[in-house]
Structures are given as structure tokens and as C-alpha cells.
Design a protein around this motif. Structure first.
Motif, short mmCIF file in Angstrom:
data_model
loop_
_atom_site.label_atom_id
_atom_site.label_comp_id
_atom_site.label_asym_id
_atom_site.label_seq_id
_atom_site.Cartn_x
_atom_site.Cartn_y
_atom_site.Cartn_z
N ALA A 56 0.82 -1.21 0.00
CA ALA A 56 0.00 0.00 0.00
C ALA A 56 0.86 1.27 0.00
O ALA A 56 0.41 2.32 -0.42
N GLU A 63 -13.70 -4.05 3.53
CA GLU A 63 -12.95 -2.82 3.77
C GLU A 63 -11.54 -2.91 3.17
O GLU A 63 -11.09 -1.99 2.52
N THR A 64 -10.85 -4.03 3.43
CA THR A 64 -9.43 -4.13 3.08
C THR A 64 -9.12 -5.41 2.30
O THR A 64 -9.91 -6.37 2.31
N GLY A 102 -11.08 -0.20 0.45
CA GLY A 102 -9.82 0.48 0.81
C GLY A 102 -9.99 1.46 1.95
O GLY A 102 -9.11 2.27 2.22
#
Lengths: 196, 196
Positions: free
Chosen positions: A33, B84-85, B106
Motif C-alpha cells: 500500500a 474494507e481491506t 480500501g
């Protein structure tokens, strides 16, 4: 379903000391990321360490100059502190209470692991005792192998014209008496000193 | 006194999630001690991930092929699971209980962090609902921001001709009743089902 590159990276990370699959995944996701801020600098730093850092032929420490900064530092006192690992050497350096040089054994004498004196560079240590070294300080762990190694070194260095000492044992600073083991309590008691 | 290369490497490692100075030093020493087996493969794997792995333009997952393996897999069911991730996506993939596709936000809607719908690629999600997708499953955390995001998505997708569902909440498998928080107990009680 992570893709082969990520899977391989997580697998390698997960085998590093203190890490496992969960923490490795977390680290890899953070690296992916933040490529510019984290991943690229980490690759560059690993590469630089890999290319430049080597074991010091004198003391067994790690540095990019040979002999290492500590061995090359003329201001260090004529003492050699014998430690098991580079991590132990770093701990002493961080404490900034010792201003001599080091000998890193890279292990301990161990019949079980099959480590003999030749594996610990002890001849190399003896060769450094050229008359300028005043004292050898044994900073070895208080384990069976650590104490056996200290005993061996004490005998081996007896005829080398240096004084051989060991770190004191006792109650650690900030240590509660309640949680100390019997062995430490017995040592601390028998080595007690006049108070005040 | 670790040398600049080692110091920089330890510093970068220590800032990775879950690591600190002590664990970073331990990892770096292990890497330096096992260059061939650990350090070189790790550099190669980081490099490969850095060069090849990218964010999937369709779902927001990570892969070396674009669109990612999951988006490209024609055998996946016509479902989209919103997470979410990427870590959440991986957890669902590891569980091997879901055979649809994903949308990785994200992040979550958050007034405090200043995340609006445009930061979460929600227009991209809506664009994927071309009639072939049967259901959108919201697998978002049971936190204030997670639930606010789920609420927003439910409203936003209401007119898109898909059914929108959420993961069930209740007692986790292997979870002891004793240690569960009030909120979970209240939910598990109000959503109770006929036994047997």
C-alpha cells in the motif's frame, strides 16, 4: 488466491523470527500500500546491507568496513568482551557502559549441537591477546552452555597473561524479588555486599 | 555502533506494523546470518511484488494480472462481496466459503478521517452492477464507521436491481459466552433461531 508473488513474499516473511502468517500478511499489505514510502526504501536498504555488510574478520561483529568500526577505533580501551551473538554486542553498545572491543563467538560450546571450540573462533581470540589487551570480560548467558563456555574460556585463557572476569550476577535493575527464580536469589544472597 | 547500513535497515523494519526496534534487530541479524537462504530470496520476492503486483482496476484487490485472477475467473458466482481491506478479502478466500467476486473499499466512510464515497470507489462498484450480478454482500466491520458505510451502501444500491445483504452477527464459533460484549450478546439474543 493472493497471486504467486504475494504468496511467496508472505511465505518468506512468515518464517522470519517473531513473525507468522498473520503478521507477515499485515506487513506485506502495508508494504504494497505504501510502495514509495516503505517498499522501495526497504528493498534498497536490504540490498545495501547484503552488498556491503560483512562479518569483521577480527571480532566477528557486522559492519560495512573491515575491520569493523569498533575494532578500528583507536580510542577503545584495551579490553575484549566475549559475547555469544551480535545481538548481545549491540545490547552492550546501546547501554553505552563499555568502551572496549568485542569477540563474538557466534554460538556456545554444546555437545548436543555439536559446537566445539573451533566453531567459536577461540584461536582467533587467543591470537588477539598480544600483550596489549589487559582483560577479557566474559558476558555469556547464565545457561548451562553459557557457563560451560565461560568455564572453558577461563581455563584456556589462564596462561595468556590477561585477567579473565565475568559479569556480576544478581537481582536485575527494576526486578521484583517476588518473580526471581531460586538460582538468581541464591546467587544474589551469597554475593551480598555491605549496604549504603 | 551498528554501521549505517544496518542501522537504516533496522529503522525501516522497526516501523513495519507489529514490529519494533527489538524484533527488527532480531530479524535483521537472522537475515544477515542466512544471506543465501533468507536475505537474497526476500530481496527477490520484494522486488517481484514491487514490479508486478498492482491494484485490480475492477475490484481493488492485489494481483500480478489485470484484472485480477478472481475478477477474471468465469467460474465465480454472480455475487459481489464488499470488504474494507485486501486483508478482509484474503480472510474470506482462506475460509473458502465464498465463491463470488469482491469490491475492496480500501477504507470506510468517516467524517473524522475525511473519507467520502468517492474515496471508496463506490461509483466503480455501481458500474459493475450491469444486471448479471445477483447480490451484493456487505462484509464490513461491526464498528460505527463500518455500520455507517453499510447503511450508506444499502441506500445507494437500493435502486440498482440487486439484493443487498449483510453478514450475520452473533456468537463466533468457539467463542465463550462469558467473554462476549453486551452488544454481541444483545444481537445474538434478538436474532435467536429455533434450536435443533
Amino acid at each position: 488466491m493472493m497471486g504467486p508473488e504475494i504468496e511467496r513474499l508472505v511465505g518468506l516473511m512468515a518464517r522470519l523470527p517473531g513473525l507468522g502468517p498473520r503478521s507477515a500478511r499485515r506487513i506485506v499489505l502495508r508494504l504494497m500500500a505504501e510502495r514509495e514510502q516503505r517498499l522501495l526504501p526497504l528493498i534498497a536498504a536490504l540490498d545495501a546491507a547484503c552488498q556491503r555488510v560483512a562479518v569483521c574478520p577480527t571480532c566477528g561483529g557486522l559492519d560495512s568496513q573491515q575491520p569493523c568500526m569498533i575494532c578500528a577505533d583507536a580510542a577503545r580501551e584495551p579490553l575484549i568482551c566475549v559475547v555469544e551473538t551480535v545481538a548481545d554486542q549491540w545490547a552492550l553498545e546501546r547501554a553505552a557502559v563499555y568502551r572496549g572491543r568485542y569477540h563474538v563467538l557466534g554460538g556456545l560450546l554444546s555437545a548436543i549441537a555439536g559446537h566445539g571450540p573451533e566453531d567459536l573462533g577461540i584461536d582467533r581470540l587467543v591470537a588477539r591477546l598480544d600483550g596489549s589487551v589487559r582483560e577479557v570480560i566474559l558476558a555469556l548467558p547464565a545457561t548451562v552452555d553459557g557457563q560451560a563456555t565461560a568455564h572453558y574460556l577461563t581455563e584456556r585463557l589462564a596462561t595468556c597473561g590477561v585477567s579473565v572476569t565475568r559479569l556480576a550476577q544478581g537481582v536485575p535493575v527494576g526486578g521484583s524479588i517476588e518473580i526471581l527464580d531460586e538460582g538468581t536469589l541464591a546467587l544474589a544472597l551469597s554475593a551480598r555486599r555491605a549496604a549504603g
